[in-house]
Design an enzyme around this catalytic site. Structure first.
Site, PDB file in Angstrom:
ATOM      1  N   SER A 162     -76.900  97.775   7.836  1.00  0.00           N
ATOM      2  CA  SER A 162     -75.779  96.863   7.679  1.00  0.00           C
ATOM      3  C   SER A 162     -75.932  95.755   8.719  1.00  0.00           C
ATOM      4  O   SER A 162     -76.481  95.967   9.796  1.00  0.00           O
ATOM      5  CB  SER A 162     -74.475  97.617   7.914  1.00  0.00           C
ATOM      6  N   TYR A 216     -83.806  83.277 -41.389  1.00  0.00           N
ATOM      7  CA  TYR A 216     -83.832  82.820 -39.993  1.00  0.00           C
ATOM      8  C   TYR A 216     -82.683  81.861 -39.705  1.00  0.00           C
ATOM      9  O   TYR A 216     -82.328  81.017 -40.523  1.00  0.00           O
ATOM     10  CB  TYR A 216     -85.168  82.123 -39.687  1.00  0.00           C
ATOM     11  N   GLU A 221     -77.974 102.076  -5.561  1.00  0.00           N
ATOM     12  CA  GLU A 221     -76.784 101.319  -5.981  1.00  0.00           C
ATOM     13  C   GLU A 221     -77.155 100.188  -6.929  1.00  0.00           C
ATOM     14  O   GLU A 221     -76.459  99.919  -7.909  1.00  0.00           O
ATOM     15  CB  GLU A 221     -76.069 100.742  -4.753  1.00  0.00           C
ATOM     16  N   SER A 236     -87.215  76.436 -26.167  1.00  0.00           N
ATOM     17  CA  SER A 236     -87.259  77.833 -25.707  1.00  0.00           C
ATOM     18  C   SER A 236     -88.513  78.117 -24.887  1.00  0.00           C
ATOM     19  O   SER A 236     -88.766  79.252 -24.510  1.00  0.00           O
ATOM     20  CB  SER A 236     -87.190  78.782 -26.905  1.00  0.00           C
ATOM     21  N   GLN A 285     -83.079  82.639 -31.694  1.00  0.00           N
ATOM     22  CA  GLN A 285     -83.858  82.289 -30.505  1.00  0.00           C
ATOM     23  C   GLN A 285     -83.248  82.950 -29.257  1.00  0.00           C
ATOM     24  O   GLN A 285     -83.920  83.134 -28.252  1.00  0.00           O
ATOM     25  CB  GLN A 285     -83.894  80.765 -30.355  1.00  0.00           C
ATOM     26  N   THR A 330     -68.751 121.318 -11.702  1.00  0.00           N
ATOM     27  CA  THR A 330     -68.124 120.759 -12.908  1.00  0.00           C
ATOM     28  C   THR A 330     -66.842 120.120 -12.392  1.00  0.00           C
ATOM     29  O   THR A 330     -66.252 120.610 -11.414  1.00  0.00           O
ATOM     30  CB  THR A 330     -67.786 121.832 -13.977  1.00  0.00           C
ATOM     31  N   HIS A 331     -66.443 119.017 -12.981  1.00  0.00           N
ATOM     32  CA  HIS A 331     -65.273 118.249 -12.501  1.00  0.00           C
ATOM     33  C   HIS A 331     -65.448 117.831 -11.036  1.00  0.00           C
ATOM     34  O   HIS A 331     -64.475 117.625 -10.321  1.00  0.00           O
ATOM     35  CB  HIS A 331     -63.970 119.039 -12.631  1.00  0.00           C
ATOM     36  N   LYS A 380     -75.432 102.359  10.086  1.00  0.00           N
ATOM     37  CA  LYS A 380     -75.539 102.519   8.632  1.00  0.00           C
ATOM     38  C   LYS A 380     -76.958 102.662   8.108  1.00  0.00           C
ATOM     39  O   LYS A 380     -77.894 102.068   8.629  1.00  0.00           O
ATOM     40  CB  LYS A 380     -74.898 101.311   7.937  1.00  0.00           C
ATOM     41  N   ASN A 384     -91.174  80.943 -38.290  1.00  0.00           N
ATOM     42  CA  ASN A 384     -90.244  82.070 -38.418  1.00  0.00           C
ATOM     43  C   ASN A 384     -90.973  83.415 -38.427  1.00  0.00           C
ATOM     44  O   ASN A 384     -90.560  84.365 -37.750  1.00  0.00           O
ATOM     45  CB  ASN A 384     -89.396  81.916 -39.678  1.00  0.00           C
ATOM     46  N   LYS A 440     -84.640  86.443 -27.254  1.00  0.00           N
ATOM     47  CA  LYS A 440     -85.696  86.639 -26.263  1.00  0.00           C
ATOM     48  C   LYS A 440     -85.192  86.804 -24.834  1.00  0.00           C
ATOM     49  O   LYS A 440     -85.650  87.691 -24.121  1.00  0.00           O
ATOM     50  CB  LYS A 440     -86.712  85.494 -26.353  1.00  0.00           C
TER      51      LYS A 440
END
Ligand code: ARG
Length: 457
Positions: free
Chosen positions: A277, A317, A290, A23, A322, A155-156, A283, A110, A325
């Site tokens: 773009s 344990y 995003e 690890s 492991q 709303t909506h 663009k 541990n 992480k």
């Protein structure tokens, strides 16, 4: 090379199994916490006469030298080692000889790994909280700038009632304030020391767990040794908090993306936080927003991964743990990146207040206020609601708006209508009259801003 844990077996692990088991690739980032934990452990062992003070001094000096060498680049982490705990102990033993071998008395990897993660994450929480605060400041300053900029509230996703852009932004400040609170709460439960739980059952040595905990800045100790080494609640809890935070950033991103579209044109992001773009020259894409929206899914995935790993594990344990992480580190890294890009993106965003106002002028978002006008004149709300709705239908049929309809027409629907109705359905009035606490009037938005600034201190 034979493992430090070679005992029952000769410690010769097949390369592919060794790579699989290792690890260090991802736990090497905890070297500082590992070394600090070991220094406190050596001090405790000497304080309790389990090792001599002279040995402890050598161990502590050796450890601080390793830390200095790692920080300064004089020592490189050996990626062939199994994990960071083994690496530090191995270097220490190479440098100090037999004394180095005394460090691991009355502890296990541990409790050591559980200690290191808690120490690592509590610092990360402090850093994340700092970034959240910076974002709240950016959002609040932006809200202050646009505290009286009228826009349609939805709303909506249908135009509903007039609000101000400042009010809308302050909704996000409130969410982020709760995120801060959740992070502080998570840190409180995280800040309990597992060291001294040893492998699972505690130890026969006369240790002082509280001495070690205090030296390392913990508020207390885990009170059951089995729990101390098996508990990863603090990882799941932090990832839950981070997931909720990402929900907020993702919703905010979604709105920024919508508002930046030609269809809305409510806000303009700074060029520095957009991309072009490769084919369409016109663009200007809100890529940062995003990506934040996209990365929310990734953080939820990290949480789900850990919960799923933990759900069937017997005490105490298990090597499965492991896997904690990579997910928690990924969640923390991702959230930090998102917050760091989000704050300046918001700070440099400008609002197109003309377009917001124009959008607010269509969609009959003052229809509630028209009904309220009749209520004020004595009509029950349901009847007023009906008349207001009929007038909206009439406007749609005639291609006009409530503000333009002559009084004579209003009076055909109710003789309670008078010339003062036009003032009441004016968008400015609609907004400024919503003075209820937490409402959209400029006065109320300013109070929200003040409240948030006070909370940030
Ligand atoms: N690298 C391990 C982890 O990250 C450390 C604990 C190992 N303990 C053990 N008994 N093998 O969980």
């Amino acid at each position: 090379m034979a493992k430090m844990w070679a005992g029952r077996t000769d410690g010769q692990v097949e390369k592919i199994a060794d790579d699989f088991n290792s690890s260090i690739r991802f736990d090497c980032r905890m070297y500082r916490q590992d070394i600090q934990g070991s220094m406190a452990h050596a001090a405790m062992l000497a304080a309790k006469n389990i090792i001599t003070q002279a040995d402890a001094d050598q161990l502590i000096d050796g450890l601080s030298q390793i830390l200095e060498d790692l920080d300064g680049g004089a020592l490189a982490i050996d990626m062939e080692c199994e994990d960071i705990h083994m690496f530090v102990e191995q270097v220490l033993t190479q440098r100090l000889g037999d004394v180095g071998k005394k460090l691991h008395t009355a502890r296990s990897r541990n409790d050591q790994v559980a200690l290191d993660i808690r120490m690592y994450l509590r610092d990360e929480i402090t850093e994340i909280a700092g970034f959240v605060k910076a974002l709240i400041t950016a959002v609040t300053d932006k809200a202050d700038q646009y505290a009286d900029a009228i826009m349609p509230g939805y709303t909506h996703l249908q135009r509903a009632q007039p609000i101000t852009f400042g009010h809308h932004l302050m909704a996000y400040a409130m969410m982020l304030l709760r995120d801060l609170d959740r992070l502080a709460d998570c840190k409180k439960r995280m800040n309990m020391s597992p060291i001294g739980c040893c492998a699972l059952a505690g130890t026969t040595y006369d240790t002082d767990r509280r001495f070690e905990a205090e030296k390392l800045g913990f508020d207390g100790i885990c009170m059951n040794s089995l729990d101390g080494v098996s508990d990863r609640d603090f990882c799941a809890e932090l990832m839950s908090d981070l997931s909720i935070l990402m929900v907020h950033l993702s919703r905010f991103s979604e709105e920024i993306i919508l508002w930046s579209s030609w269809e809305f044109k409510f806000v303009e992001l700074s060029d520095a936080y957009t991309t072009g773009s490769s084919i369409m020259p016109q663009k200007k894409n809100p890529d940062m927003a995003e990506l934040v929206r996209g990365k929310a899914g990734r953080v939820f995935g990290d949480l789900m991964g850990l919960l799923t790993t933990l759900k069937g594990l017997p005490l105490a344990y298990n090597k499965d743990m492991q896997e904690d992480k990579e997910s928690i580190f990924d969640a923390v890294d991702t959230v930090k990146m998102c917050l760091q890009v989000f704050a300046p993106m918001v700070a440099t965003m400008t609002a197109n207040t003309k377009n917001m106002k124009r959008a607010a002028q269509t969609g009959f978002i003052n229809a509630t206020d028209l009904a309220d006008y009749l209520v004020k004149k004595g009509l029950p709300f349901r009847s007023a609601y009906k008349i207001s709705g009929q007038l909206v239908a009439l406007c749609i049929q005639k291609g006009t708006v409530l503000e333009e309809l002559p009084l004579s027409i209003y009076q055909e629907y109710s003789d309670l209508f008078d010339n003062d109705l036009y003032k009441d359905i004016d968008l400015q009035t609609c907004v400024e009259k919503r003075i209820s606490e937490g409402g959209t009037s400029t006065q109320s938005v300013k109070a929200q801003i003040q409240f948030v600034r006070e909370q940030l201190g």
